[in-house]
Design an enzyme around this catalytic site. Sequence first.
Site, PDB file in Angstrom:
ATOM      1  N   GLU A 175      -3.505   1.638   6.831  1.00  0.00           N
ATOM      2  CA  GLU A 175      -3.814   2.265   8.105  1.00  0.00           C
ATOM      3  C   GLU A 175      -4.914   3.383   8.001  1.00  0.00           C
ATOM      4  OE1 GLU A 175      -1.716   2.245   5.371  1.00  0.00           O
ATOM      5  OE2 GLU A 175       0.112   2.421   6.332  1.00  0.00           O
ATOM      6  N   VAL A 214      -7.296  -3.064   2.429  1.00  0.00           N
ATOM      7  CA  VAL A 214      -9.222  -3.812   2.345  1.00  0.00           C
ATOM      8  C   VAL A 214      -9.025  -3.887   0.740  1.00  0.00           C
ATOM      9  CG1 VAL A 214     -11.567  -4.351   2.140  1.00  0.00           C
ATOM     10  CG2 VAL A 214     -10.035  -4.099   4.635  1.00  0.00           C
TER      11      VAL A 214
HETATM   12  N1  THU Z   1      -1.063  -0.257   1.342  1.00  0.00           N
HETATM   13  C1  THU Z   1      -0.913  -0.294   2.875  1.00  0.00           C
HETATM   14  O1  THU Z   1      -2.591  -1.221   3.428  1.00  0.00           O
HETATM   15  N2  THU Z   1      -0.604   0.771   2.995  1.00  0.00           N
HETATM   16  C2  THU Z   1       0.813   1.417   2.796  1.00  0.00           C
HETATM   17  O2  THU Z   1       1.374   2.155   3.529  1.00  0.00           O
HETATM   18  C3  THU Z   1       0.985   0.954   1.605  1.00  0.00           C
HETATM   19  C4  THU Z   1       0.467  -0.385   0.676  1.00  0.00           C
HETATM   20  C5  THU Z   1      -1.928  -1.366   0.714  1.00  0.00           C
HETATM   21  C6  THU Z   1      -2.606  -1.151  -0.748  1.00  0.00           C
HETATM   22  C7  THU Z   1      -2.766  -2.000  -1.469  1.00  0.00           C
HETATM   23  O3  THU Z   1      -4.143  -2.571  -0.905  1.00  0.00           O
HETATM   24  C8  THU Z   1      -1.005  -3.244  -1.045  1.00  0.00           C
HETATM   25  O4  THU Z   1      -0.469  -2.676  -0.407  1.00  0.00           O
HETATM   26  C9  THU Z   1      -0.303  -2.939  -2.659  1.00  0.00           C
HETATM   27  O5  THU Z   1       0.029  -1.755  -2.581  1.00  0.00           O
END
Ligand code: THU
Length: 133
Positions: free
Chosen positions: A61, A49
């Site tokens: 996460e 989000v």
């Molecule tokens: N992102 C995650 O939600 N979890 C991760 O482990 C890696 C990165 C998201 C953060 C951001 O919204 C998007 O991926 C691009 O970095």
Amino acid sequence: MSSSSAIDWIELRHAARSAMQRAYVPYSNYPVGAAALVDDGRIVTGCNVENASYGCGLCAECGLVSELARTGGGRLVAFACCDGLGEVLMPCGRCRQLLNEFKAEGMRIDTPEGILDFDQILPQSFGPEHLGR
Ligand code: THU
């Protein structure tokens, strides 16, 4: 429920993909979904989000561990994460730390190199035991 033989990885990956479809990602356009099996058998999920103040964005996460607490706590037995194509994705470094706090002994994780022990992707981790709890 700590051995990988008891884990339904198909179901867990499906849960991660479903969560991914709820991601709010107007800035990166990079949706992420995460799902974990809890030691009582339930599945918790999360999606990323984002925020107009970019640094305030929440990884998938973050939502997952929040749901874990909100729905009764417990320890994570198995974890899977996916990108916008539904492909397996490794959690970022900060999120490995978030997950480490709630891992069950022998927690397993889906990776592009196969199913591994969580401790293999965050060796020599810092955790609550270092605070003397
Ligand atoms: N992102 C995650 O939600 N979890 C991760 O482990 C890696 C990165 C998201 C953060 C951001 O919204 C998007 O991926 C691009 O970095």
